[in-house]
Motif scaffolding. Structure first.
Motif, PDB file in Angstrom:
ATOM      1  N   GLU A  64       0.832  -1.203   0.000  1.00 53.17           N
ATOM      2  CA  GLU A  64       0.000   0.000   0.000  1.00 53.17           C
ATOM      3  C   GLU A  64       0.867   1.254   0.000  1.00 53.17           C
ATOM      4  O   GLU A  64       0.584   2.219  -0.715  1.00 53.17           O
ATOM      5  N   TYR A  65       1.943   1.245   0.784  1.00 54.46           N
ATOM      6  CA  TYR A  65       2.842   2.391   0.836  1.00 54.46           C
ATOM      7  C   TYR A  65       3.486   2.628  -0.528  1.00 54.46           C
ATOM      8  O   TYR A  65       3.554   3.767  -1.005  1.00 54.46           O
ATOM      9  N   LEU A  66       3.959   1.551  -1.165  1.00 50.06           N
ATOM     10  CA  LEU A  66       4.588   1.694  -2.476  1.00 50.06           C
ATOM     11  C   LEU A  66       3.597   2.215  -3.514  1.00 50.06           C
ATOM     12  O   LEU A  66       3.945   3.050  -4.343  1.00 50.06           O
ATOM     13  N   PHE A  67       2.357   1.724  -3.466  1.00 53.20           N
ATOM     14  CA  PHE A  67       1.361   2.173  -4.430  1.00 53.20           C
ATOM     15  C   PHE A  67       1.005   3.640  -4.220  1.00 53.20           C
ATOM     16  O   PHE A  67       0.899   4.407  -5.180  1.00 53.20           O
TER      17      PHE A  67
ATOM     18  N   VAL B 273       1.550   9.389  -5.994  1.00 57.43           N
ATOM     19  CA  VAL B 273       2.021  10.761  -5.760  1.00 57.43           C
ATOM     20  C   VAL B 273       3.056  11.146  -6.820  1.00 57.43           C
ATOM     21  O   VAL B 273       3.011  12.250  -7.372  1.00 57.43           O
ATOM     22  N   GLU B 274       3.977  10.232  -7.133  1.00 58.56           N
ATOM     23  CA  GLU B 274       4.969  10.508  -8.174  1.00 58.56           C
ATOM     24  C   GLU B 274       4.290  10.729  -9.521  1.00 58.56           C
ATOM     25  O   GLU B 274       4.699  11.591 -10.297  1.00 58.56           O
ATOM     26  N   THR B 275       3.252   9.949  -9.810  1.00 58.66           N
ATOM     27  CA  THR B 275       2.510  10.099 -11.061  1.00 58.66           C
ATOM     28  C   THR B 275       1.827  11.460 -11.126  1.00 58.66           C
ATOM     29  O   THR B 275       1.861  12.128 -12.173  1.00 58.66           O
ATOM     30  N   LEU B 276       1.220  11.890 -10.019  1.00 57.58           N
ATOM     31  CA  LEU B 276       0.592  13.217  -9.990  1.00 57.58           C
ATOM     32  C   LEU B 276       1.619  14.312 -10.257  1.00 57.58           C
ATOM     33  O   LEU B 276       1.358  15.238 -11.043  1.00 57.58           O
TER      34      LEU B 276
ATOM     35  N   GLU C  20      -1.423   1.160 -13.549  1.00 58.70           N
ATOM     36  CA  GLU C  20      -2.312   0.980 -12.392  1.00 58.70           C
ATOM     37  C   GLU C  20      -2.538   2.293 -11.662  1.00 58.70           C
ATOM     38  O   GLU C  20      -3.662   2.600 -11.264  1.00 58.70           O
ATOM     39  N   ALA C  21      -1.476   3.054 -11.476  1.00 56.34           N
ATOM     40  CA  ALA C  21      -1.602   4.338 -10.782  1.00 56.34           C
ATOM     41  C   ALA C  21      -2.449   5.303 -11.610  1.00 56.34           C
ATOM     42  O   ALA C  21      -3.299   6.012 -11.062  1.00 56.34           O
ATOM     43  N   LEU C  22      -2.248   5.306 -12.916  1.00 59.85           N
ATOM     44  CA  LEU C  22      -3.015   6.187 -13.794  1.00 59.85           C
ATOM     45  C   LEU C  22      -4.497   5.838 -13.744  1.00 59.85           C
ATOM     46  O   LEU C  22      -5.349   6.722 -13.603  1.00 59.85           O
ATOM     47  N   ALA C  23      -4.817   4.553 -13.823  1.00 60.05           N
ATOM     48  CA  ALA C  23      -6.215   4.117 -13.769  1.00 60.05           C
ATOM     49  C   ALA C  23      -6.852   4.478 -12.432  1.00 60.05           C
ATOM     50  O   ALA C  23      -7.995   4.945 -12.382  1.00 60.05           O
ATOM     51  N   PHE C  24      -6.116   4.289 -11.345  1.00 57.38           N
ATOM     52  CA  PHE C  24      -6.619   4.613 -10.008  1.00 57.38           C
ATOM     53  C   PHE C  24      -6.897   6.107  -9.887  1.00 57.38           C
ATOM     54  O   PHE C  24      -7.955   6.515  -9.400  1.00 57.38           O
TER      55      PHE C  24
END
Length: 121
Positions: A59-62, A67-70, A84-88
């Motif tokens: 969960e921490y890594l995700f 945050v890095e993606t934002l 996955e991060a983009l979809a989330f």
């Protein structure tokens, strides 16, 4: 998460998340094992004794990846992002796709989230 890891601790957690094959730890993981196990991000398996990532660690890594993606998309809306991060972030309303433009753009909710994260750190 209010937990803040150093760069070395984060690198060690990423290394553990890839899956260790023996009880022997690399120098970086060995140096940071106390922080990882103390924060319950990693734990030793009962049967094998190999250090493994916990659900809290995943969960921490995700969340860190999100945050890095934002931050990356705020700087350059056409930058490539983790799927996955983009979809989330799209599903939660932090990003939007504009039909007349190329890329992913931060919404006001995404901007506020980044401001809150920066204010904490």
């Amino acid at each position: 998460m209010s937990l803040k890891l150093s760069k070395a601790e984060l690198a060690a957690l990423i290394e553990v998340s890839r899956g260790l094959t023996s009880t022997r730890l690399s120098h970086n993981v060995f140096k940071n094992v106390r922080a990882l196990t103390g924060n319950k991000l990693a734990a030793y398996a009962r049967k094998t004794g190999i250090l493994e990532i916990t659900p809290q660690g995943r969960e921490y890594l995700f969340s860190n990846l999100c945050v890095e993606t934002l931050r990356k998309l705020k700087a350059d809306p056409t930058a490539r992002a983790h799927g996955e991060a983009l979809a989330f972030l799209l599903r939660k309303g932090h990003l939007e796709v504009r039909p007349d433009q190329v890329g992913h753009f931060l919404t006001t909710k995404g901007e506020e989230s980044l401001q809150d994260i920066d204010a904490q750190g």
